[in-house]
Design a protein around this motif. Structure first.
Motif, PDB file in Angstrom:
ATOM      1  N   LEU A 184       0.831  -1.201   0.000  1.00  0.00           N
ATOM      2  CA  LEU A 184       0.000   0.000   0.000  1.00  0.00           C
ATOM      3  C   LEU A 184       0.869   1.256   0.000  1.00  0.00           C
ATOM      4  CD1 LEU A 184      -2.976   0.928   0.137  1.00  0.00           C
ATOM      5  CD2 LEU A 184      -2.693   1.089   2.595  1.00  0.00           C
ATOM      6  N   THR A 207       1.999   2.268  -3.512  1.00  0.00           N
ATOM      7  CA  THR A 207       0.940   2.427  -4.517  1.00  0.00           C
ATOM      8  C   THR A 207       1.198   3.649  -5.386  1.00  0.00           C
ATOM      9  OG1 THR A 207      -0.707   1.361  -3.113  1.00  0.00           O
ATOM     10  CG2 THR A 207      -1.529   2.831  -4.830  1.00  0.00           C
ATOM     11  N   ILE A 214      -4.557   4.517  -7.891  1.00  0.00           N
ATOM     12  CA  ILE A 214      -5.750   4.029  -7.204  1.00  0.00           C
ATOM     13  C   ILE A 214      -6.904   4.072  -8.199  1.00  0.00           C
ATOM     14  CG2 ILE A 214      -7.419   4.400  -5.345  1.00  0.00           C
ATOM     15  CD1 ILE A 214      -5.236   5.686  -3.705  1.00  0.00           C
ATOM     16  N   CYS A 215      -7.473   2.919  -8.502  1.00  0.00           N
ATOM     17  CA  CYS A 215      -8.686   2.835  -9.319  1.00  0.00           C
ATOM     18  C   CYS A 215      -9.864   2.769  -8.353  1.00  0.00           C
ATOM     19  CB  CYS A 215      -8.664   1.605 -10.208  1.00  0.00           C
ATOM     20  SG  CYS A 215      -7.408   1.639 -11.494  1.00  0.00           S
ATOM     21  N   THR A 216     -10.627   3.847  -8.292  1.00  0.00           N
ATOM     22  CA  THR A 216     -11.675   3.941  -7.283  1.00  0.00           C
ATOM     23  C   THR A 216     -13.060   3.809  -7.882  1.00  0.00           C
ATOM     24  OG1 THR A 216     -12.626   5.343  -5.553  1.00  0.00           O
ATOM     25  CG2 THR A 216     -11.627   6.471  -7.431  1.00  0.00           C
ATOM     26  N   CYS A 239      -3.537  12.323  -1.538  1.00  0.00           N
ATOM     27  CA  CYS A 239      -2.995  11.281  -2.419  1.00  0.00           C
ATOM     28  C   CYS A 239      -2.332  11.894  -3.649  1.00  0.00           C
ATOM     29  CB  CYS A 239      -4.109  10.327  -2.836  1.00  0.00           C
ATOM     30  SG  CYS A 239      -4.698   9.250  -1.516  1.00  0.00           S
ATOM     31  N   ILE A 243      -5.206   8.961  -9.366  1.00  0.00           N
ATOM     32  CA  ILE A 243      -6.520   8.415  -9.005  1.00  0.00           C
ATOM     33  C   ILE A 243      -7.393   8.399 -10.250  1.00  0.00           C
ATOM     34  CG2 ILE A 243      -8.520   8.636  -7.498  1.00  0.00           C
ATOM     35  CD1 ILE A 243      -6.778  10.155  -5.543  1.00  0.00           C
ATOM     36  N   ALA A 259      -3.863  -0.008  -6.544  1.00  0.00           N
ATOM     37  CA  ALA A 259      -4.857  -0.259  -5.501  1.00  0.00           C
ATOM     38  C   ALA A 259      -6.238  -0.048  -6.119  1.00  0.00           C
ATOM     39  CB  ALA A 259      -4.662   0.680  -4.316  1.00  0.00           C
ATOM     40  N   THR A 286     -10.420   0.208  -5.152  1.00  0.00           N
ATOM     41  CA  THR A 286     -11.447   0.284  -4.123  1.00  0.00           C
ATOM     42  C   THR A 286     -12.766  -0.194  -4.694  1.00  0.00           C
ATOM     43  OG1 THR A 286     -12.223   2.521  -4.626  1.00  0.00           O
ATOM     44  CG2 THR A 286     -10.293   2.328  -3.206  1.00  0.00           C
ATOM     45  N   ILE A 346      -7.680   5.660   3.412  1.00  0.00           N
ATOM     46  CA  ILE A 346      -6.701   5.179   2.435  1.00  0.00           C
ATOM     47  C   ILE A 346      -5.443   6.030   2.494  1.00  0.00           C
ATOM     48  CG2 ILE A 346      -6.245   4.836  -0.018  1.00  0.00           C
ATOM     49  CD1 ILE A 346      -9.173   4.235  -0.402  1.00  0.00           C
ATOM     50  N   VAL A 368      -1.782   4.718   3.362  1.00  0.00           N
ATOM     51  CA  VAL A 368      -0.639   4.879   2.458  1.00  0.00           C
ATOM     52  C   VAL A 368       0.551   5.468   3.213  1.00  0.00           C
ATOM     53  CG1 VAL A 368       0.240   6.168   0.472  1.00  0.00           C
ATOM     54  CG2 VAL A 368      -1.976   5.037   0.332  1.00  0.00           C
TER      55      VAL A 368
END
Length: 942
Positions: A338, A341, A344-346, A560, A567, A644, A646, A689, A693
């Motif tokens: 983590l 990372t 991040i695919c949210t 982030c 993201i 990562a 979500t 998150i 991280v």
């Protein structure tokens, strides 16, 4: 229906049942409206099998436990134990210390295996979670009668009886519906309930878009229906997701891969160097066993025996600290992953948003009133609520949903359509007494919503009058309105200008991704029909709602992005809604992003998709299916990113498994998502998150810190042995027994203390480390060699200085010589004392020990104190003197050793000062000021 059992059979076959009329669908399945007979159902159950997902059969518990011993570090430790046992067997007389240390090494291996097995055993239960989502019992029609049967006994052709709140136990074709809406979010990610009717649909459309099909694992939001089962068990859409999830292999984390690579290099280096030393010493005429023991010391000096246990405990500390921040980590190595990372695919629904429709604005002529608050809890403010009461009263009377207060099952929730639930909550915020309104105006008739007229109407008796309340699509409603309630003027004829104004307000709300409902009324006669109730209406206003973003999401996204993490939103919802939410949370701030749907992805090959994702400009994915989300994740991983993902729905499970880090919502997420993920956010907060991280980055930095600590000690152990080899000294400056005592005794506790250091300031202001960066980066190796060479020089010097003080030639020394035993003790104690100062300086790469102070080093000082006690015991306790071949040291000896440690600390302080000075010069450089922030931070990190 034939069951092919293949992954593609279900999507190909089910549209055939969606396209014909109800009679045609029943005829295809060999069933009538009276349902199957008991005998026919039993025959089909025998043929097709039970309606349950197959249990995934993995390795036995014994094999999984045995696999813990195949890790290369475990193998290295086992080899070290075997070598120690060999030394015990070959020694004459036999040294019981070797036997004791071999047992200690085996105990460490066993501890590592128990920890690893325990983590894996609790981590993966995805199949069981998928099975748990199928309802245990359901109502069907058999032989013309309603019967309650176990869900596992459902067969193709059974006719389901569905009501609001029911979980759908199989894929089925609707044959009769009354106001039916279904929550498909677990499969599609769409937050709005979907209407379902018995009408035929086009045969070539996507199965999930078929308006007359309902799916296993979804929930009836409102209305009642009958539906004939068209697929069960693994042939369902849910079963397809199960197969996608089961076929996704769990990959090793970056840390696991790096540790395995490090272990291979260290093992190879230890073996080669040991063999070289043995080959050099054997021709010199020494005894075979002595030469072997000497080479053994070289090999053992290079093997960090205590490292696996230290790493496991450091990761476990990270897990425990993350749990305090509401982030549950199910695999130890996921902590470090983590922290590294890069993408991040949210998901949107339930991750960035609350998955609870909420009224945001109410328009009444000629003003828009804002409504605050989020979710189903009726807490928030309505801007000037008095003018809105009539609109909200009409809206809630025209609702079938119910607002339920908190109970043992959870917080505020809605039974029925979530859109109607949002209306109930908004009315409560405006001070409308829902119960009193329904009591004062009892319903006497209802005309349910249908897709053709896009309206719902209820008729109520209020005293001596009867009133019809209507809500629905603004365009349809406006076309039926002839009057409007306009402030103090009351009911007036609606002008063309006002019609244009209402249409413009509707468009403005829609551009903000609000779902808009119009509300109207008219007095009617008690026996009025639908056509009469829905004409010549009086418009009250427009109500705009959406699934609102979580309030803490914007700050978490900013954190982030500041940390260099990209993201990307991947959702099953529409592109318009996705972009609106992305803008509200700060994910998109400039021009419209590239928006791709699942259909767009179907037209891209893998190379085209990777090229698209390699472009850093904003992109979002909408209307995607589980396989699309997996493709996006796989493409990012092919580009070398640490990904990562979500999610909270069953549709997210395959991507959660495919990702480096799957992050599921703990409170609102499905069991499938929680079990497929390696991290669960207990509070469903995206902000957790960012905190996780930061903790993950700190864990990785701490791992590197205690690697430097451990290998600095190994350099200090190895160099004196090599110098003795090439100098022709017949005995080892450090025996294998002493090396193991340092590695497993004196080094472990301080290394653990280093593994629990708090994150340094600015941890989240740096870009992610490169996935290709090795644990043994150039900076790490330089620091190991810098500190290790100083330590080795000091230890080698004090050893040979003590040997020289005896005035004897090298050939005259034996293991029983008291001067040799004192020199041996000096070498061992020199490493332990030097490591105390190494531990103090390693608390930071750049900050001086003067700046850090000692107050924050309680654990480190305590661990080093125990190490000092241990080396003193080895020096002075007779039993331990015999075990380790040591002798008591004088005060002068200790002073010399402490002076060597202080010199090491001063040398590293000078290095830190030079590094800080160079960083200041870089920061002030005009050239560097023109670089992007991420580039500057990379330069400063060097």
């Amino acid at each position: 229906m034939a069951r092919s059992g293949t992954q593609t059979a279900v999507p190909q076959s089910r549209p055939g049942f969606a396209s014909p009329d109800v009679a045609g669908a029943l005829d295809r399945l060999g069933v009538t409206s009276r349902g199957l007979s008991a005998d026919d159902a039993a025959l089909r159950l025998t043929r097709d099998g039970p309606n349950e997902l197959p249990v995934a059969h993995g390795p036995s518990m014994l094999r999984r436990f045995a696999a813990q011993f195949t890790d290369l570090f475990a193998v290295m430790l086992l080899v070290a134990a075997v070598i120690t046992l060999v030394a015990y067997e070959l020694g004459r007389p036999r040294d019981t210390g070797n036997l004791q240390l071999a047992v200690a090494i085996l105990a460490v291996v066993l501890l590592n295996a128990v920890i690893g097995f325990g983590q894996e055993f609790a981590a993966e239960r995805t199949a069981e979670a998928l099975r748990a989502m199928v309802p245990h019992r359901t109502v069907v029609v058999r032989d013309g009668e309603r019967v309650d049967v176990p869900a596992v006994s459902l067969v193709v052709g059974d006719i389901l009886v569905l009501e609001a709140g029911d979980a759908v136990p199989a894929d089925a074709r609707v044959i009769e519906a009354h106001g039916l809406t279904v929550d498909n979010s677990a499969l599609t990610g769409e937050s709005e309930p979907a209407r379902r009717t018995p009408d035929a649909v086009a045969a070539d459309g996507p199965p999930l878009d078929a308006g007359n099909l309902v799916w296993m694992g979804t929930t009836v939001s409102a209305g009642t229906a009958r539906a004939v089962v068209v697929a069960t068990a693994k042939d369902t859409e849910f079963g397809r997701i199960y197969q996608l999830t089961a076929q996704t292999r769990t990959e090793h984390s970056p840390l696991q891969r790096q540790v395995a690579g490090m272990a291979r290099r260290v093992a190879a280096g230890a073996f080669c160097l040991g063999a070289l030393v043995f080959a050099i010493r054997l021709p010199l005429g020494g005894p075979l066993v002595t030469s072997f023991v000497f080479a053994l010391g070289v090999m053992v000096a290079l093997v960090p025996e205590g490292l696996p246990a230290t790493m496991s405990v450091a990761l476990a500390v990270g897990v425990r600290r993350m749990a305090h921040r509401k982030a549950l980590i199910k695999k130890l190595v996921a902590v470090e992953t983590l922290g590294s990372t890069t993408v991040i695919c949210t998901d949107k629904t339930g991750t960035l948003t609350k998955a609870e429709m909420t009224v945001q604005a109410v328009w009444v002529p000629d003003r828009t009133h804002a409504v605050s608050g989020a979710g189903y809890e009726p807490v928030g403010d309505v801007d000037d609520p008095e003018p809105l009461r009539g609109t909200l009263q009409a809206a809630v009377l025209c609702c079938d949903a119910r607002l339920l207060p908190p109970d043992s099952a959870g917080g505020w929730r809605v039974l029925g359509d979530t859109t109607e639930g949002a209306l109930l909550v908004a009315a409560a915020k405006a001070g409308v007494d829902l119960t009193a309104e329904q009591r004062a105006a009892p319903r006497i008739e209802e005309f349910p919503f249908d897709a053709d007229r896009k309206l719902m109407t209820t008729v109520h008796r209020t005293g001596e009058t009867t009133i019809a309340y209507v809500k629905g699509a603004p365009q349809e409603l406006l076309a039926r309105c002839t009057r409007i309630v306009q402030g103090d003027e009351g009911v007036v004829a609606i002008s063309d200008a006002m019609r244009a104004r209402v249409a413009a307000v509707n468009d403005d709300m829609s551009r903000d991704a609000l779902r808009v409902l119009g509300v109207a009324y008219r007095p009617v006669s008690a026996d009025a029909g639908q056509a009469d109730a829905e004409q010549d209406l009086i418009l009250l206003g427009l109500i705009g709602m959406l699934d609102p973003p979580r309030p803490e999401v914007s700050a978490a996204i900013a954190t982030c992005e500041r940390a260099g993490i990209r993201i990307v939103m991947v959702t099953g919802d529409s592109a318009l809604t996705a972009e609106a939410i992305a803008r509200k949370v700060g994910l998109i701030t400039g021009a419209s992003p590239r928006a791709l749907t699942g259909a767009d992805l179907d037209h891209l090959d893998e190379q085209q998709l990777r090229t698209l994702l390699a472009d850093p400009s904003p992109v979002l994915f909408a209307r995607v299916k589980p396989e699309h989300k997996m493709r996006v994740v796989s493409a990012f991983k092919d580009l070398g990113e640490i990904v990562a993902v979500t999610g909270d729905g069953a549709n997210d499970a395959p991507a959660l498994r495919r990702a480096d880090i799957g992050v599921a919502m703990g409170a609102s997420g499905t069991d499938v998502a929680r079990e497929a993920a390696v991290m669960v956010l207990l509070d469903d907060s995206f902000a957790s998150i960012a905190a996780a991280v930061e903790r993950g980055r700190s864990v990785y930095q701490n791992i590197r810190t205690f690697l430097i600590y451990v290998f600095t000690s190994n350099v200090g152990e190895l160099v004196p042995i090599l110098v003795a080899t090439f100098a022709g000294f017949p005995l080892v400056p450090l025996s294998a027994v002493q090396v193991l005592a340092i590695d497993l005794g004196s080094d472990v506790l301080p290394a653990l203390a280093l593994g629990t250091l708090q994150p340094e300031p600015g941890t989240m202001d740096k870009p992610p480390r490169s996935p290709r960066e090795s644990l043994f980066s150039a900076a790490v190796v330089r620091r190991i060699l810098f500190l290790g060479s100083i330590q080795a020089a000091g230890v080698t010097a004090v050893f040979f200085w003590h040997i020289h003080s005896a005035g004897l030639p090298f050939s005259s020394f034996t293991a029983a010589n008291p001067v040799y035993r004192e020199a041996l003790t000096m070498a061992q104690a020199g490493i332990v004392i030097s490591q105390i100062f190494v531990g103090l300086t390693l608390r930071s790469d750049r900050l001086s020990i003067v700046t850090l102070g000692l107050r924050s080093s309680g654990r480190m000082l305590a661990a080093q104190g125990l190490s000092l006690v241990a080396i003193c015991a080895i020096s002075y306790v007779p039993v331990l003197q015999r075990l380790f071949h040591t002798a008591p040291l004088s005060g002068a000896d200790w002073a010399i050793l402490v002076a060597c440690g202080i010199l090491l600390l001063l040398a590293d302080e000078i290095r830190k000062a030079a590094l800080r000075s160079r960083q200041r010069r870089h920061a002030d450089s005009p050239v560097e000021q023109t670089l992007p922030a991420s580039r500057r931070s990379r330069l400063q990190a060097r």
